[in-house]
Design an enzyme around this catalytic site. Sequence first.
Site, short mmCIF file in Angstrom:
data_model
loop_
_atom_site.label_atom_id
_atom_site.label_comp_id
_atom_site.label_asym_id
_atom_site.label_seq_id
_atom_site.Cartn_x
_atom_site.Cartn_y
_atom_site.Cartn_z
CE LYS A 48 -1.82 1.56 4.06
NZ LYS A 48 -1.48 2.97 4.30
CG ASN A 49 2.14 2.68 3.55
OD1 ASN A 49 1.00 3.02 3.22
ND2 ASN A 49 2.48 2.42 4.80
NE ARG A 118 -2.05 12.44 7.66
CZ ARG A 118 -1.97 13.68 8.10
NH1 ARG A 118 -3.00 14.22 8.68
NH2 ARG A 118 -0.85 14.37 7.98
CG ASP A 142 -4.51 10.75 11.68
OD1 ASP A 142 -3.83 10.92 12.70
OD2 ASP A 142 -4.05 10.31 10.62
CG ASP A 331 2.09 1.71 9.96
OD1 ASP A 331 1.59 2.45 10.83
OD2 ASP A 331 2.39 2.11 8.83
#
Length: 441
Positions: A48-49, A118, A142, A331
């Site tokens: 994803k990142n 974001r 957030d 994470d």
Amino acid sequence: MTGDTSPPNHQRTITIPIMSSTRAGAANSIRVNGGNPLSGRVRAHGAKNAVLKHMVAMLLAPGRYRLDNVPGILDVDIMGEVLDHVGASCTRRGPVIEVDVPERLNPEAPLELVRRMRASILILGALLVRVGTARVALPGGDDFGSRPIGMHLDGLEQMGAEFELRHGVLEASAPNGLRGTEVFLEFPSVGATENILLAAVLAKGRTVIGNAAREPELADLASLLNAMGAKVDGAGTSTIEVIGVPHLSPADHTVVADRLEAGTYALAAAATGGMITVEGCDPSFLRMELRKMEAAGCTVERSEDWFSVAGPDRPEPQDIATLPFPGFHTDMHPQMVAFLARATGTSLVTENVYAARFRYIGELNRMGADIHADGQHVVIRGVDRLSGCEVDGCDIRAAAALTVAGLTADGETIVRDAEHIDRGYDGFVETLRSLGADVDR
Ligand code: EPU
């Protein structure tokens, strides 16, 4: 990538929604019946990142791109909407997306999209250098804290950008173009490094980013940029050097493996006392995380692009501090805490990357864990057993952590707000089920 978000001021090409059909009607809770040791093999999807930044990089040059190993996750769909708003179009076929980038772009990201993700802020540097202006809604805080973007802006300002905040929207311009310079980051922020890098590749002259983030996803971004004709050296180290080029051209790319997905499944299997082999992921991306699992009593085997983890009956307690890569990843913090909730003693996890990442703790305590946060420290007194109940999955990793806890708990756990999982994990429930978990949506 819905059909009704197009801005009035640009011609849209035809876009196809890339939301995968398996998730389109997904319910919002995950039900887990704990107790089954997980066992088997999984293959990591693309990260994803990484992919979100690759999609932004494609705005740097008009033409057609092909991105392979793209995970079927909501954040990719949202970035698809951002690109759509800017004037590009994305089409998905399985793990491949094709992106068509026109000559002229509409350089803006509205609040509706930035609020949902974001990472939309990452289009700032790319649009500034490609178009000369950008209008990007300012992301608020957030669940992780206020999450400022001062380092992104400072770096771009040093390169010649000017910013004005009007009615919540950051209006950016580069009246004399962007030029290379030396930027030294206060903290190796992933996003700031990427925003500056994406601008630097087309800026005039030489940019040096000091104290840069060293994440493997960033190195993967640099490899796409270099394939497009950029001159980026040192990505993956603390000093990145970029020599700006006048223009770039499209390139195809395969997205690097998602180490966070890989690590989450490894911890899920370990927490149940099971055994898992994760394929398609270089274990050096998870060096610190695997080392901590080993110290906790897991048996870990490593090869070049796979690793296996076998869990103990109960983990031994650990002291862990989250840090930028190659430190222990923030994470992976909630999933690690879920694993240590059943340790044979007291563990300490110190969160150094985010100001506030503790909402999941109350949820784990509802399951019988004994955890409290004191400032940046999380003290975890191991308990014999957890017991299933209804919990809130407040963000991607929190929802993953609560599912990991549910896999080890007595009885049924319902993780509500499980759509967070869809933001970062492709086929989460199906994968866990393939490993023997009693889990469904
Ligand atoms: N920070 C500042 N000022 C800045 C930029 C960052 O103070 O100008 C602070 C942040 O508030 C935060 C810390 O620095 O406390 C780290 O932020 P960073 O910029 O490194 O993170 P990011 O780029 O916003 C990415 C990932 C996150 C991941 C972090 C840290 C993406 C899309 N997001 O965020 O991923 O936690 O790096 O590794 O790449 C996730 O995948 O669940 C996730 C949250």
